[in-house]
Structures are given as C-alpha cells and as structure tokens.
Scaffold this active site. Structure first.
Site, short mmCIF file in Angstrom:
data_model
loop_
_atom_site.label_atom_id
_atom_site.label_comp_id
_atom_site.label_asym_id
_atom_site.label_seq_id
_atom_site.Cartn_x
_atom_site.Cartn_y
_atom_site.Cartn_z
N ASP A 406 0.83 -1.21 0.00
CA ASP A 406 0.00 0.00 0.00
C ASP A 406 0.87 1.26 0.00
O ASP A 406 2.07 1.19 -0.25
CB ASP A 406 -0.93 -0.06 1.23
CG ASP A 406 -2.27 0.57 0.94
OD1 ASP A 406 -2.31 1.64 0.31
OD2 ASP A 406 -3.29 0.01 1.37
N GLY A 448 -2.85 4.81 -8.38
CA GLY A 448 -2.62 5.36 -9.74
C GLY A 448 -1.73 6.58 -9.78
O GLY A 448 -1.55 7.18 -10.85
N ASP A 469 -10.16 3.65 -3.80
CA ASP A 469 -10.94 2.46 -3.46
C ASP A 469 -12.32 2.50 -4.15
O ASP A 469 -13.08 3.43 -3.96
CB ASP A 469 -11.15 2.38 -1.94
CG ASP A 469 -9.85 2.09 -1.22
OD1 ASP A 469 -8.78 2.14 -1.87
OD2 ASP A 469 -9.90 1.80 -0.02
C1 GAL Z 1 -6.37 1.13 1.26
C2 GAL Z 1 -6.45 0.19 0.09
C3 GAL Z 1 -7.53 -0.84 0.36
C4 GAL Z 1 -7.20 -1.57 1.65
C5 GAL Z 1 -7.01 -0.57 2.78
C6 GAL Z 1 -6.54 -1.25 4.05
O1 GAL Z 1 -5.36 2.05 1.05
O2 GAL Z 1 -6.74 0.90 -1.07
O3 GAL Z 1 -7.61 -1.75 -0.71
O4 GAL Z 1 -6.06 -2.34 1.47
O5 GAL Z 1 -6.05 0.40 2.43
O6 GAL Z 1 -6.42 -0.37 5.11
#
Ligand code: GAL
Length: 662
Positions: A406, A448, A469
């Site tokens: 992430d 992205g 998301d």
């Molecule tokens: C976001 C990510 C999600 C999920 C989440 C977990 O940044 O886009 O898919 O992994 O973190 O906290």
C-alpha cells in the site's frame, strides 16, 4: 341575531373561492427535506442544506441556506408520480472543493427525456439557475458527473425545491431488477478452465492446480511435463521446480466417469510472473479489521467447496489488519510488534502464519499478505518502513506467494514526491522480493499516482491499482464503478501500457455480501445488471479477478457471475492484450479486446438510465464481412451478422459477445 340570507350566501361563495384558490396553491417541498439515504454518489454522504464537506453551501462566493450537497458521480432518483409542477434549483461546484478538477455536468431528466443540462461547470463559477416544468413527470433524475475525474466533484443542488400539487416527491433507489442467472451450470463431464499459461522463476518452488469442473472423482494427467515437476493424479496439483529457463508446452488431461477433457498449457520458466491477471479472493471489503486466522481458513475451504477453484481462482489473500496495532484497546490486536531480531509478528488473531499458509497450500491454493512502505498501514497497523528486507524475508518464510504493498503513512514521509520518489518504495520492495527463494507476486496499491501504469512493471510490480478504493463508501459503489471503471480507463488510455507480467488493477470484484462499514455485511448495492457490467468490464480490460465479498456466503447468482468460464477466458486470454473503448454514443459504449485466436471479445454497455439499443459496428472493431456472434454469459451462438451487431441492453447493463470468423 337575524342573518341576512344574501350576506350568508355571499360569505359562503367567498369562502369557497378562497379555499379553492388555497387548494391550487402549490406546496414548496425542498429536496433536502426528503429521505436522502437512497442517493448514490461517488464519495462521502449526501448532505441536507450543506455541501458534501458538511460546510455551508457556497457557489461562486454566494452562500445558500438550503439545498443538497453531493459528490460526483451522483444519481438522485426522485419519484414524482405526476404530483409536482416545477423543479427549481441553482447548481454549481461548491467553493469548498479544495482543488480544481474536471468540469461537472448537471442534468435533469424527466421520464427519460433531458429537461435541462448544464455546460461543464468549474469551481468559482456563479451558480446556474434551473427552472423546469415537471408537470406529469413520474420519475425525475438529477445527475452530476465529472467525466472521469474522481476528485473534488463537490456538486451542489442549491435551493433545490419542488412545487407540489399532488403526490409528494420521494427519493428512491434503483428500479428493481430480478437477478437472472445466465451462466449455464457446469457440465458433469470434465472441462479444464482458467489460465492457459503460467510463469515461474528458475529454481523456485512451483505450485499450480489444474482447474477443472466436472464430477469428482476425477483423474488428472499432464503430457510432456518437464523434468522436475510432477502432477498428483487425484488433485491435479503440479509441484516441483524447473532449473532451466524456457517454455514448456504441455497438455493437461482430466477424466471422470462421464468423459474426458484436455487443454494445451504453457509453463514459462523465466523472469516474468503473472502472465495472466491474478484470480483469487481478498479479505478487505468483507472483513476489513475483523480478519482472523479462522476467517482465512474458512475462505480457503470455501474456495474449494464453492467450486471457485475449479474455474481458476488461486489466491487467498489477507489484507490489512493482521499485524500488531500500536495503542489498540482490543487486546487481540496487541502483542510484540517485532521479535528481538526485528522480524515482524502477527497480532494475536493469527496464532501461526506458517501453519495458515500450509493449510492454504495443502488445498493447492496460494496465499497473499499485505503491508505498506510507511511505518503503519492504512488501518494503523505495524508496516514495513525501515524493515523492508526483514519483512519480505518473513513473508517468504511464512510461505506467502503474493504481497499487496500500500502507500498510506508513507505519504507523510515522502511529501510531494516526483516520479522517482513515487517509485522508490516499490522499487525497493520489488528488488527484495526478487531475491527471495520463492515467487511472490507484487501488487502496488498507490491509487494510480504518477501514472503508475507506465512504470509499475519496471519497478517489479505485477499489478497496480489504477484509482482510489472502488468501495470506499458502500452506497458509492455503483457511482464509482461507472466512473473509475469506464472513464478513467478510456480517457487515459491505460490499456496501452500493460500486458503479461503487469496488469492494471481497478480494485476488487464487489459482489455478494460486503461490509457496509457499519459493522455489518450487506448485499452489494450494485443491481444485477450493474454486476454483469462489473465482471464483463474487468474481463475486457484484463483486470485481476479478485473477489472481495463473503466467500463463505455465496448465493447462486453471485457464484454464477464469478464462474462463467467463457467470460473468464476473456480475462485470462494468453495474448494478454487489455481491451479498450472503441465507440461511444452518449451513454452507450462498445469495448473490445483482441484474443489470441484472432477473435474479439466485445462488450456492448449501456450506462444510461433506460434500456437502449447498442450497436457494435464492424468498422469500429476493424472487421469486415459476415461474423458469428456468441453470447458469452449465455454461452450460446446468436447467429451470423454482417457489418454490425445490435442488441437491446438494459439500464447499466451489458451484452458481452465473442465475434469470430467461423
Ligand atoms: C487502502 C487500500 C484498500 C485496503 C485498505 C486497508 O489504502 O486501497 O484496498 O487495502 O487500504 O487499510
């Protein structure tokens, strides 16, 4: 007292006239006074008498006391049932949008007819007054779109009100659609499904299970299996390692009491993994911060018992929330974050990570894990910052086959990074993973930034999220799907950069039961037709097929969406050329993907609010002459067509076909 009859009559007449006049006087009903819960919007919650930010509404420096604050792409469906005379509002972009963005278009549609449409509006511009006659209109749609730019679409319907003489207006959800299953049930005879090509690094352990539908017991065999590999005849699991780089063409065979099947398959031993988009399941959108070892085991069990594995799904991936959460009040999230040598530990909800991946692997499946390059994950759990090498070693030791990496708290360390700065953490992790003694697929999750599709593969990634998301807000899923899924892809030409070894990832398949972010699960807010569009689009753009709903609670409809082998074949086609939009006519779009055998997969989409005829013209597809068209969801040939193929497509729906010469 004696009444003068003439005066009484006159008095009565006056009373009658005034009551009649009063009855005809329309009542003013503010849009913001209605129940706003059915509104669908791309981000945040609709706000009564405030902008979406919760601040006072302000357009072009003029403030408004009343109105409805939304965020693009939003859809407000108002049932009028012919009871309103007029709809009046002032529309514009709220001044609180902290950044400029693409222009927002506002539309007012009455029973399918556009009654008013704004030009593209930007922040700072004065509000535009709207006054439309809605006499006799049954359903009014209020739409705000920003044509694919996802951020800061703060769309205000200021002072929005109806003049009502009859039935009061009410905001309603999408029209009901029956969940019609189109996917035929798998036959009892064997069929070999899923990917037809698989990449592995030289000298690394290989695990690949032949996905096959059909009654069990089934017997598996592989012709020309190279030295170093063996197949288990009962389970179809292929194990071993290949030392020599090269391409190995083999034939998979499966037989049961009803018949047999075979399929050509290629094992490519070399530097490239993920030769087709990943298929699997991820915990995030259903379990978010409740994920446990038991949940992951149950997911692996369900991958087998639901039959998903027989269609090519392989990965069982934990998302955020498996490590220790500093400062958490819940003791199960506690423990020592790292051991004495700095190796990361799981929290107390995961008693033995190695035992967990052993459990998953024993079923012939693969296991995935998640972390972030920052000190903490997005959920505030311990992440990899300054421990990248150790953490990757730990994941390899635990037996993981996939890492989602992430961004989150890393953003606090790297302020306004340039492209090299954006690449850095992923390049570091990409290099480290390549040095481990097992294959680990790397999924970049940085939304992205910096046009990641141009460089994700070069830094060691095998897929990368292309946007924020998709399911950030439960009600926002339909809006986000029709925004990110369509516009971002087509406008920015994302398909041009990717292929075998590196894929665009528009986020997970949001089907079945999902977390509603209020501590419960709820059925996906996508209508059945939207769900068909979702899966079809993902396959056409060669996106990873990672389901993120409750895999232990699959209804027949959801399962049918996930397991149509002819649809999956489009996604998993070995040519690995993502499709793109080839024609657009208002809300109607045609998408096409070239396939290895020279045929084309074509999606006829209707993003509009009413059923419409969509035409796929041969000229737009680069085709000529007579072609056979096959409906992929129904798995049925439709006939021969010359010049074009037309189909009636329901609201937000799709017809997905494959076009071939013979
Ligand atoms: C976001 C990510 C999600 C999920 C989440 C977990 O940044 O886009 O898919 O992994 O973190 O906290």
């Amino acid at each position: 007292m004696k009444l003068n009859p003439l005066l009484v009559l006159a008095g009565l007449a006056i009373t009658l006239i005034t009551t009649q006049a009063l009855a005809a006087e329309p009542e003013t009903v503010y849009l913001s006074s209605l129940d706003l819960s059915p509104i669908v919007q791309g981000w945040g919650q609709p706000q009564a008498d405030k902008a979406v930010t919760g601040k006072r509404m302000s357009i072009g420096s003029k403030t408004f006391e009343r109105g409805l604050g939304t965020h693009t792409d939003s859809l407000i469906r108002v049932q009028l049932k012919g009871g309103s005379e007029k709809f009046m509002t002032s529309v514009g972009v709220d001044d609180a949008a902290t950044s400029d963005h693409a222009a927002i278009t506002f539309r007012v549609i009455g029973d399918g007819k556009t009654l008013w449409k704004s030009p593209g509006m930007k922040r700072g511009q004065a509000a535009r007054k709207v006054e439309v006659d809605v006499k006799g209109v049954k359903t009014l749609l209020l739409l705000a779109d920003s044509g694919g730019d996802v951020s800061f679409g703060h769309a205000d319907w200021a002072d929005a009100k109806f003049l009502v003489t009859g039935e009061r207006p009410a905001i309603v959800g999408s029209p009901h659609e029956d969940a019609v299953i189109l996917t035929p049930k798998p036959a009892r005879t064997p069929r070999i499904n899923g990917a037809r090509i698989f990449g592995v690094h030289p000298g690394h352990p290989l695990l690949f299970t032949i996905p096959a539908t059909g009654d069990r017991p089934m017997k598996f065999a592989v012709d020309h299996l190279p030295k170093g590999l063996s197949v288990d005849a009962q389970t179809g699991q292929i194990h071993g390692r290949l030392d020599q780089p090269g391409e190995y063409v083999v034939t998979f065979r499966a037989a049961n009491q009803f018949g047999k099947a075979k399929r050509a398959f290629k094992i490519v031993c070399g530097e490239t993994l993920a030769l087709t988009p990943h298929m699997g399941w991820n915990s995030w959108y259903v379990w978010e911060n409740h994920v446990t070892d038991q949940i992951m085991r149950a997911a692996a069990d369900a991958m087998v018992s639901s039959g998903m594995m027989d269609h090519g799904y392989q990965y069982v991936n934990i998302d955020d929330c498996w490590s220790v959460k500093p400062g958490a009040s819940d003791p199960t999230l506690g423990g020592e974050a790292r051991d004495a040598s700095g190796m990361v530990n799981a929290n107390l909800r995961f008693s033995d990570m190695k035992a967990l991946t052993d459990y998953i692997h024993a079923k012939g499946l693969k296991a995935g894990i998640y972390t972030s390059p920052g000190p903490t994950t997005c959920g505030g759990y311990v992440a990899a910052y300054q421990h990248e090498e150790l953490d990757a070693q730990r994941f390899a030791e635990w037996g993981y086959d996939f890492l989602k990496y992430d961004w989150c708290s890393y953003g606090n360390l790297a302020k306004n990074p340039d492209r090299a700065g954006l690449q850095k953490p992923y390049r570091v992790m990409g290099d480290i993973l390549r040095r481990q003694d097992r294959d680990m697929v790397l999924n970049l999750c940085q939304y992205g930034m910096g046009d990641v599709w141009e460089w994700g593969k070069e830094v060691g990634g095998h897929s990368w999220r292309t946007a924020g998301d998709l399911g950030g807000s439960f009600n926002g899923i339909p809006g986000a799907l029709f925004r990110d899924g369509f516009d971002v892809y087509s406008k920015r030409g994302l398909h041009k950069y990717v292929g075998p070894g590196g894929w665009n990832d528009p986020d997970y398949l949001l089907l079945g039961y999902l977390s509603n972010w209020k501590g419960q699960t709820a059925p996906t807010p996508l209508t059945p037709n939207e769900q068909y569009s979702h899966v079809s689009l993902w396959c056409l753009v060669a996106a990873p097929l990672i389901f993120s709903g409750d895999i232990t609670r699959l209804d027949d409809f959801t399962l049918s969406l996930l397991t149509n082998d002819e649809v999956i074949d489009v996604d998993q086609d070995p040519l690995g050329k993502p499709g793109c939009r080839v024609a657009i006519d208002g809300d109607l779009e045609v998408w096409a993907k070239d396939l290895e055998d020279g045929t084309k997969a074509v999606g006829l989409f209707n993003r509009g609010e009413d059923e419409a005829t969509v035409t796929a013209k041969w000229a737009d597809l680069g085709l000529k002459g007579k072609r056979i068209v096959r409906d992929l969801w129904r798995q049925k040939d439709l006939g021969k067509y010359e010049g074009e193929f037309k189909a009636s497509v329901p609201r937000h729906g799709v017809v997905l076909v494959r076009v071939r010469a013979k």
